[in-house]
Design a protein around this motif. Structure first.
Motif, PDB file in Angstrom:
ATOM      1  N   SER A   1       0.823  -1.217   0.000  1.00  0.00           N
ATOM      2  CA  SER A   1       0.000   0.000   0.000  1.00  0.00           C
ATOM      3  C   SER A   1       0.855   1.264   0.000  1.00  0.00           C
ATOM      4  CB  SER A   1      -0.977   0.008   1.183  1.00  0.00           C
ATOM      5  OG  SER A   1      -0.315   0.280   2.390  1.00  0.00           O
TER       6      SER A   1
ATOM      7  N   TYR B   1      -8.427  13.931   1.601  1.00  0.00           N
ATOM      8  CA  TYR B   1      -8.112  12.906   0.614  1.00  0.00           C
ATOM      9  C   TYR B   1      -9.317  12.559  -0.267  1.00  0.00           C
ATOM     10  CZ  TYR B   1      -3.752  11.832   3.144  1.00  0.00           C
ATOM     11  OH  TYR B   1      -2.521  11.878   3.737  1.00  0.00           O
TER      12      TYR B   1
ATOM     13  N   ARG C   1       3.733   1.547  -1.370  1.00  0.00           N
ATOM     14  CA  ARG C   1       4.402   1.634  -2.670  1.00  0.00           C
ATOM     15  C   ARG C   1       3.509   2.291  -3.718  1.00  0.00           C
ATOM     16  NH1 ARG C   1       6.869  -4.459  -2.631  1.00  0.00           N
ATOM     17  NH2 ARG C   1       8.706  -3.977  -1.374  1.00  0.00           N
ATOM     18  N   ARG C   2       2.231   2.283  -3.489  1.00  0.00           N
ATOM     19  CA  ARG C   2       1.285   2.829  -4.460  1.00  0.00           C
ATOM     20  C   ARG C   2       1.133   4.332  -4.290  1.00  0.00           C
ATOM     21  NH1 ARG C   2      -3.083  -1.358  -6.096  1.00  0.00           N
ATOM     22  NH2 ARG C   2      -1.860  -3.245  -5.940  1.00  0.00           N
ATOM     23  N   ASP C   3       0.633   4.959  -5.333  1.00  0.00           N
ATOM     24  CA  ASP C   3       0.366   6.394  -5.289  1.00  0.00           C
ATOM     25  C   ASP C   3      -1.029   6.600  -4.707  1.00  0.00           C
ATOM     26  OD1 ASP C   3       0.632   9.111  -5.640  1.00  0.00           O
ATOM     27  OD2 ASP C   3      -0.083   9.062  -7.714  1.00  0.00           O
ATOM     28  N   ALA C   4      -1.134   6.373  -3.406  1.00  0.00           N
ATOM     29  CA  ALA C   4      -2.407   6.492  -2.705  1.00  0.00           C
ATOM     30  C   ALA C   4      -2.135   7.108  -1.337  1.00  0.00           C
ATOM     31  CB  ALA C   4      -3.049   5.111  -2.552  1.00  0.00           C
ATOM     32  N   PRO C   5      -3.175   7.609  -0.687  1.00  0.00           N
ATOM     33  CA  PRO C   5      -2.967   8.186   0.647  1.00  0.00           C
ATOM     34  C   PRO C   5      -2.346   7.182   1.607  1.00  0.00           C
ATOM     35  CG  PRO C   5      -5.165   8.703  -0.157  1.00  0.00           C
ATOM     36  CD  PRO C   5      -4.565   7.715  -1.125  1.00  0.00           C
ATOM     37  N   ASP C   6      -1.417   7.669   2.415  1.00  0.00           N
ATOM     38  CA  ASP C   6      -0.754   6.849   3.429  1.00  0.00           C
ATOM     39  C   ASP C   6      -1.483   7.120   4.748  1.00  0.00           C
ATOM     40  OD1 ASP C   6       1.008   5.289   4.832  1.00  0.00           O
ATOM     41  OD2 ASP C   6       2.661   6.731   4.754  1.00  0.00           O
TER      42      ASP C   6
END
Length: 126
Positions: A21, A73, A23-28
């Motif tokens: 998760s 987000y 590694r992805r371009d998504a909210p941390d």
């Protein structure tokens, strides 16, 4: 459905999902934000700050801060309750649904990897 995992297997599954998760371009998301998001999406509505605070046993200000970030987000939205204009309802968004569906897919992939790893054990690290 019954799944039997040892603690180390569960931790490795969670690690695999978290690593993928980030590694992805998504909210941390923090653990609190993720718990809140999952609660909004998996527990039937309506949801209010007070109700979420009670359900998660977390203070209302902490819930508000987490909701602020989730709103930034686009994963949830706030809406004034038409029946009680003093109350604000927490609602799901399409973006939040997509985020959680993809996160669910990440967990499924991590579980498959963990299952393959269990077939070829290397020893317990914990």
């Amino acid at each position: 459905m019954s799944v039997e995992l040892k603690a180390v297997q569960a931790l490795d599954l969670w690690r695999g999902a978290i690593v993928e998760s980030v590694r992805r371009d998504a909210p941390d998301l923090s653990a609190r934000q993720m718990a809140l998001l999952l609660t909004v999406y998996l527990i039937p509505p309506p949801h209010t700050v007070r109700g979420l605070a009670t359900h998660l046993n977390v203070s209302k200000p902490a819930i508000t801060r987490a909701l602020d970030r989730l709103t930034e987000y686009g994963l949830i939205k706030r809406k004034v309750d038409d029946h009680d204009r003093r109350s604000v309802l927490i609602q799901r968004t399409v973006k939040g649904s997509v985020f959680l569906r993809e996160f669910g897919d990440i967990i499924v992939t991590a579980a498959s990897a963990a299952e393959a790893s269990a077939a070829n054990p290397k020893g317990d690290a914990v």
